[in-house]
Design a protein around this motif. Structure first.
Motif, PDB file in Angstrom:
ATOM      1  N   ILE A 284       0.859  -1.198   0.000  1.00  0.00           N
ATOM      2  CA  ILE A 284       0.000   0.000   0.000  1.00  0.00           C
ATOM      3  C   ILE A 284       0.884   1.233   0.000  1.00  0.00           C
ATOM      4  O   ILE A 284       1.809   1.339   0.781  1.00  0.00           O
ATOM      5  N   TRP A 285       0.585   2.119  -0.871  1.00  0.00           N
ATOM      6  CA  TRP A 285       1.372   3.334  -1.010  1.00  0.00           C
ATOM      7  C   TRP A 285       0.499   4.500  -0.591  1.00  0.00           C
ATOM      8  O   TRP A 285      -0.465   4.820  -1.251  1.00  0.00           O
ATOM      9  N   ARG A 286       0.830   5.106   0.499  1.00  0.00           N
ATOM     10  CA  ARG A 286      -0.014   6.206   0.974  1.00  0.00           C
ATOM     11  C   ARG A 286       0.327   7.505   0.258  1.00  0.00           C
ATOM     12  O   ARG A 286       1.495   7.867   0.181  1.00  0.00           O
ATOM     13  N   SER A 287      -0.694   8.141  -0.213  1.00  0.00           N
ATOM     14  CA  SER A 287      -0.457   9.432  -0.861  1.00  0.00           C
ATOM     15  C   SER A 287      -0.432  10.515   0.202  1.00  0.00           C
ATOM     16  O   SER A 287      -0.934  10.337   1.302  1.00  0.00           O
ATOM     17  N   ALA A 288       0.160  11.631  -0.133  1.00  0.00           N
ATOM     18  CA  ALA A 288       0.214  12.747   0.810  1.00  0.00           C
ATOM     19  C   ALA A 288      -1.160  13.397   0.958  1.00  0.00           C
ATOM     20  O   ALA A 288      -1.340  14.272   1.791  1.00  0.00           O
ATOM     21  N   GLY A 289      -2.128  12.972   0.151  1.00  0.00           N
ATOM     22  CA  GLY A 289      -3.471  13.531   0.258  1.00  0.00           C
ATOM     23  C   GLY A 289      -3.542  14.948  -0.289  1.00  0.00           C
ATOM     24  O   GLY A 289      -4.369  15.747   0.112  1.00  0.00           O
ATOM     25  N   VAL A 299      -7.136  17.152 -14.113  1.00  0.00           N
ATOM     26  CA  VAL A 299      -7.405  16.024 -13.214  1.00  0.00           C
ATOM     27  C   VAL A 299      -7.119  14.698 -13.927  1.00  0.00           C
ATOM     28  O   VAL A 299      -6.496  13.803 -13.343  1.00  0.00           O
ATOM     29  N   LYS A 303      -4.411  12.090 -12.849  1.00  0.00           N
ATOM     30  CA  LYS A 303      -4.844  10.714 -12.548  1.00  0.00           C
ATOM     31  C   LYS A 303      -3.904   9.705 -13.216  1.00  0.00           C
ATOM     32  O   LYS A 303      -3.495   8.714 -12.613  1.00  0.00           O
ATOM     33  N   ALA A 306      -0.653   9.740 -11.358  1.00  0.00           N
ATOM     34  CA  ALA A 306      -0.784   9.130 -10.021  1.00  0.00           C
ATOM     35  C   ALA A 306      -0.811   7.610 -10.132  1.00  0.00           C
ATOM     36  O   ALA A 306      -0.189   6.904  -9.333  1.00  0.00           O
ATOM     37  N   GLN A 307      -1.539   7.120 -11.142  1.00  0.00           N
ATOM     38  CA  GLN A 307      -1.617   5.660 -11.300  1.00  0.00           C
ATOM     39  C   GLN A 307      -0.248   5.046 -11.559  1.00  0.00           C
ATOM     40  O   GLN A 307       0.012   3.914 -11.201  1.00  0.00           O
ATOM     41  N   GLN A 310       2.086   5.778  -8.130  1.00  0.00           N
ATOM     42  CA  GLN A 310       1.635   5.080  -6.924  1.00  0.00           C
ATOM     43  C   GLN A 310       1.633   3.565  -7.108  1.00  0.00           C
ATOM     44  O   GLN A 310       1.194   2.835  -6.242  1.00  0.00           O
ATOM     45  N   GLN A 311       2.102   3.109  -8.268  1.00  0.00           N
ATOM     46  CA  GLN A 311       2.116   1.675  -8.550  1.00  0.00           C
ATOM     47  C   GLN A 311       3.579   1.222  -8.639  1.00  0.00           C
ATOM     48  O   GLN A 311       4.238   1.481  -9.652  1.00  0.00           O
ATOM     49  N   ASP A 377      -8.632   1.408 -18.899  1.00  0.00           N
ATOM     50  CA  ASP A 377      -9.806   1.944 -18.207  1.00  0.00           C
ATOM     51  C   ASP A 377     -11.018   1.035 -18.401  1.00  0.00           C
ATOM     52  O   ASP A 377     -12.133   1.422 -18.040  1.00  0.00           O
ATOM     53  N   PRO A 379     -12.293  -1.678 -16.888  1.00  0.00           N
ATOM     54  CA  PRO A 379     -13.173  -1.934 -15.738  1.00  0.00           C
ATOM     55  C   PRO A 379     -13.883  -0.677 -15.235  1.00  0.00           C
ATOM     56  O   PRO A 379     -14.870  -0.774 -14.541  1.00  0.00           O
ATOM     57  N   GLN A 380     -13.346   0.480 -15.569  1.00  0.00           N
ATOM     58  CA  GLN A 380     -13.972   1.734 -15.112  1.00  0.00           C
ATOM     59  C   GLN A 380     -14.786   2.390 -16.224  1.00  0.00           C
ATOM     60  O   GLN A 380     -15.200   3.541 -16.087  1.00  0.00           O
TER      61      GLN A 380
END
Lengths: 545, 244
Positions: A284-289, A299, A303, A306-307, A310-311, A377, A379-380
């Protein structure tokens, strides 16, 4: 046998639904195209005079060596699939919970994974190695029954290594499951995928003359072949001369049986390895939020980044790619002949060499970036379909993200140029300008191929990619080569221009700004056109089905 | 009488010669919670997917908030929120990043987005996990994160497919409170569920679907009265058996 029958039923059921038919057809066409490419490659190589003289000899050694060269694809495929798919298949397959709950022997789930992986790798290896071996047998006038031995030789070259890789994987997870092992496997998987793609590109798209040289060298040293390939090559080599080599057949069978026995032993550890894998801490990679902006394009762009960031596996893939680019630059793959032109100033030659290296590097990552547009994308997809956002704005965000990510090869080649070729700053500037134009053109090509509805249509919330993804990859390579054609044409023109006279440094310096400007303008035009077509495609993909 | 927010006439969808939904007439008004009941494969999800614009109807028409997919797709989607049974989360985005993505797709102002999402994260007990990757979420958490994302867009029409499946009792309670609150604010809520208890507790009206056709429709009290004051379960079984 029940699990095998279920898998066969799944394959049979593909024909009964539209999605299944498309998937099967796409996979079939993809492998067929690969087989055809391998066949053309074999035909071109075997037409070479030196190779023909080897074939005309009655001694079996050169033919043995030639066949061994063809079968080298088998261990490569086994390594690639063994490393790139092992984790997913052995520990994360969707059917694994069912298999573990069922009253089956403890080794059965692992054996099922091995059966699937062997089937897949044999299909790939047959598509890559089968045509070359068949062409050699045909040219040598081998008897009809010798062709039936090709699949056995391919299986013998593929299955043992694959079994051993999967067995080692089980043992390692059983002993050391955890985040670091996952990272190690992610590194190896990324390395295997990139290395296999590079090998495939270099094999399929290198000039047949250069390749024939390698083939002759390999044919003359059959003793250097890997053991598993050697046995298959000996079997086919003897068959080419009309005799069935029982000893070679026994060796091939022995390798398959021995590796199966080893795998079966390791499979005893599979249930505990799965438990340890599931219990191990997930990465698990925590983002700084950090707060994201509001504008849609920003955005979507963020995104995509980030993908990637964070992977861990994806970041590792980027780092592995960097190593590969440095290795290619150091070995001067595909560019050695370019450097020998004495009529063009060194700084211009270096720029051309770097452009060629950049082209190869981009080619290796284009397919992965294409996935960011639609494929990944899948599945989304319902989210995108339901949203009121402008499809062109979504695509714009994705293309901007891809453009920035495509600057990575440019940066790597620039650094490699400094380290390996010791290039001058003006060379770096010229290269960067041309490569930025090329990157724009690559984005344009991606926008068209990566959103083409027939290649990328998401089916019922998921992308039925399979072979269509493979077909798309081939189309992408061809389209990118076409987009780069003006660059190749310019190089050919320069060669013709300097055939009877030297290109002076002053002339080259005077031309450079124009070449850079032309590259950027050309890239911008291709990117704009691609984005426009891509937006139309994207809109079509987002319509109700 | 107010104009229905969700309106369908003769809605139908065919898959390879088989009708998943047929001749469906629906009218759901603003502020109403409408429960869609039915056996597995009755056509509930197909109906919701047609309403959201994922599937194209084979027959009939539909209008949501006065818009239809053919002529005003963007305007229609702007006022619609959909929570599918399998939430379309990105594994390698955090919950907060995912909500930001969804909010920007629905053109929500940043300040509004942050205010609404913080409130929803707190209500749905997600605050502690909001900055973790979605990859590590359980099914229930994934569902709650997507629900928070959808509600951040303040939809006028909210469609939910099996909203309570995979949620713990406390989360189900919070979900029910949220839906009642949304309906009180004027949002039209339509949900498909196998939970008859949930339907009885929060739905103003329910429709029972069997083999793609609407077998019965009304308030729970009306349906029970029409069937000799039997329980909703008995009404459901009798209706599906009659159409089956």
């Amino acid at each position: 046998m029940k699990l095998l029958r279920a898998d066969l039923q799944v394959l049979g059921n593909l024909a009964t639904t539209r999605t299944g038919r498309r998937l099967a057809l796409g996979t079939g066409i993809g492998l067929l195209l690969l087989g055809m490419l391998a066949w053309w490659f074999a035909a071109a190589v075997l037409d070479n005079r030196q190779v023909q003289s080897l074939l005309q000899r009655t001694a079996s050694d050169p033919v043995h060596g030639l066949l061994g060269y063809g079968l080298l694809a088998c261990p490569l495929v086994a390594t690639w699939l063994g490393l790139a798919l092992a984790q997913r298949q052995l520990f994360d397959a969707s059917e694994l919970p069912l298999w573990r709950q069922a009253p089956l022997s403890r080794t059965r789930p692992a054996l099922q994974v091995l059966a699937r992986a062997t089937f897949l790798s044999t299909c790939w290896a047959l598509a890559l190695a089968g045509p070359f071996a068949t062409a050699v047998l045909l040219r040598h006038g081998a008897p009809w029954w010798s062709f039936a031995l090709v699949p056995i030789a391919v299986l013998g070259g593929t299955a043992p290594l694959l079994s051993l890789l999967l067995a080692v994987h089980i043992v390692l997870v059983r002993a050391f499951a955890g985040r670091w092992l996952r990272l190690l496997f992610a590194c190896l998987g990324a390395l295997a995928s990139v290395a296999f793609s590079t090998w495939l590109l270099l094999t399929m798209f290198t000039r047949s003359g250069d390749r024939a040289h390698d083939v002759v060298a390999a044919a003359r040293t059959p003793h250097e072949l890997p053991w598993t390939v050697d046995a298959g090559a000996a079997l086919l080599g003897a068959a080419a001369n009309g005799s069935l080599d029982g000893r070679a057949l026994l060796v091939v069978g022995g390798w398959i049986v021995a590796s199966f026995v080893v795998f079966r032993l390791a499979a005893q550890l599979h249930p505990r390895a799965v438990e340890r894998h599931l219990a191990a801490e997930p990465p698990i990679w925590r983002s700084a939020g950090r707060r994201w902006p509001q504008a849609l394009t920003s955005v979507v762009r963020r995104k995509e980044w980030a993908q990637l960031l964070q992977q861990p596996g994806a970041v590792i893939g980027f780092l592995v790619f960097a190593l590969l680019v440095f290795a290619l630059a150091k070995e001067r793959v595909l560019v050695g002949s370019l450097l020998g032109n004495p009529r063009v100033p060194t700084f211009a030659l270096h720029a051309v060499v770097m452009c060629a290296q950049w082209f190869l590097a981009v080619m290796l990552v284009l397919y992965a970036h294409m996935g960011r547009l639609v494929l990944w994308d899948g599945p989304q997809w319902s989210l995108w379909v339901c949203s009121p956002a402008n499809p062109a704005a979504i695509l714009r965000g994705k293309l901007q993200a891809v453009f920035v990510l495509l600057l990575w090869p440019l940066l790597l080649v620039a650094v490699a140029g400094v380290l390996v070729l010791d290039v001058e700053p003006r060379t770096l500037l010229a290269f960067s300008g041309i490569a930025i134009g090329g990157t724009l053109a690559a984005v344009g090509v991606l926008a068209v191929v990566g959103t083409w509805p027939q290649l990328m249509r998401p089916d019922d919330g998921h992308v039925a990619q399979g072979g269509r993804g493979f077909l798309a990859a081939l189309l992408l390579v061809v389209a990118f080569e076409l987009a780069a054609a003006p660059g190749v044409a310019a190089w050919l023109w320069l060669n013709a221009h300097t055939r009877h006279r030297l290109l002076t440094v002053d002339e080259a310096l005077a031309w450079t700004p124009w070449v850079v400007a032309a590259a950027i303008v050309y890239g911008a035009v291709v990117a704009s056109l691609g984005a426009w077509i891509g937006a139309r495609n994207f809109r079509r993909l987002l319509r109700p089905r | 009488m107010t104009t229905p927010t969700i309106e369908t006439h003769g809605l139908g969808r065919e898959f390879a010669g088989k009708w998943a939904v047929r001749d469906l007439d629906l009218a759901v008004r603003p502020g109403e919670i409408y429960g869609f009941l039915g056996s597995n494969g009755a056509g509930k999800t197909t109906t919701l997917r047609m309403l959201t614009g994922i599937l194209r109807p084979s027959t009939g028409t539909l209008r949501i908030a006065g818009f239809d997919h053919a002529t005003n797709a963007r305007a229609l989607k702007q006022c619609l929120g959909f929570v599918p049974d399998t939430p379309p989360l990105y594994d390698y985005l955090t919950g907060r990043q995912y909500v930001a993505l969804v909010a920007s797709l629905w053109h929500v102002e940043r300040a509004e987005r942050d205010a609404r999402s913080e409130r929803l994260f707190a209500t749905l007990d997600l605050t502690a996990a909001a900055d973790e990757l979605c990859k590590g979420y359980s099914h229930g958490m994934r569902k709650k994160v997507h629900l928070a994302a959808v509600l951040t867009t303040a939809p006028r029409v909210l469609l939910l497919d099996e909203p309570s499946s995979g949620l713990d009792p406390l989360s189900v309670r919070r979900l029910k409170d949220l839906l009642i609150e949304e309906a009180a604010r004027g949002t039209t809520v339509m949900l498909s569920t196998h939970g008859l208890e949930l339907a009885e507790q929060i739905c103003h009206r329910v429709g029972i679907l069997a083999r793609g056709r609407l077998g019965a429709e009304g308030t729970v009290a009306e349906l029970r009265a029409q069937n000799g004051n039997r329980s909703l379960e008995d009404v459901f079984l009798a209706t599906t058996a009659a159409l089956g």
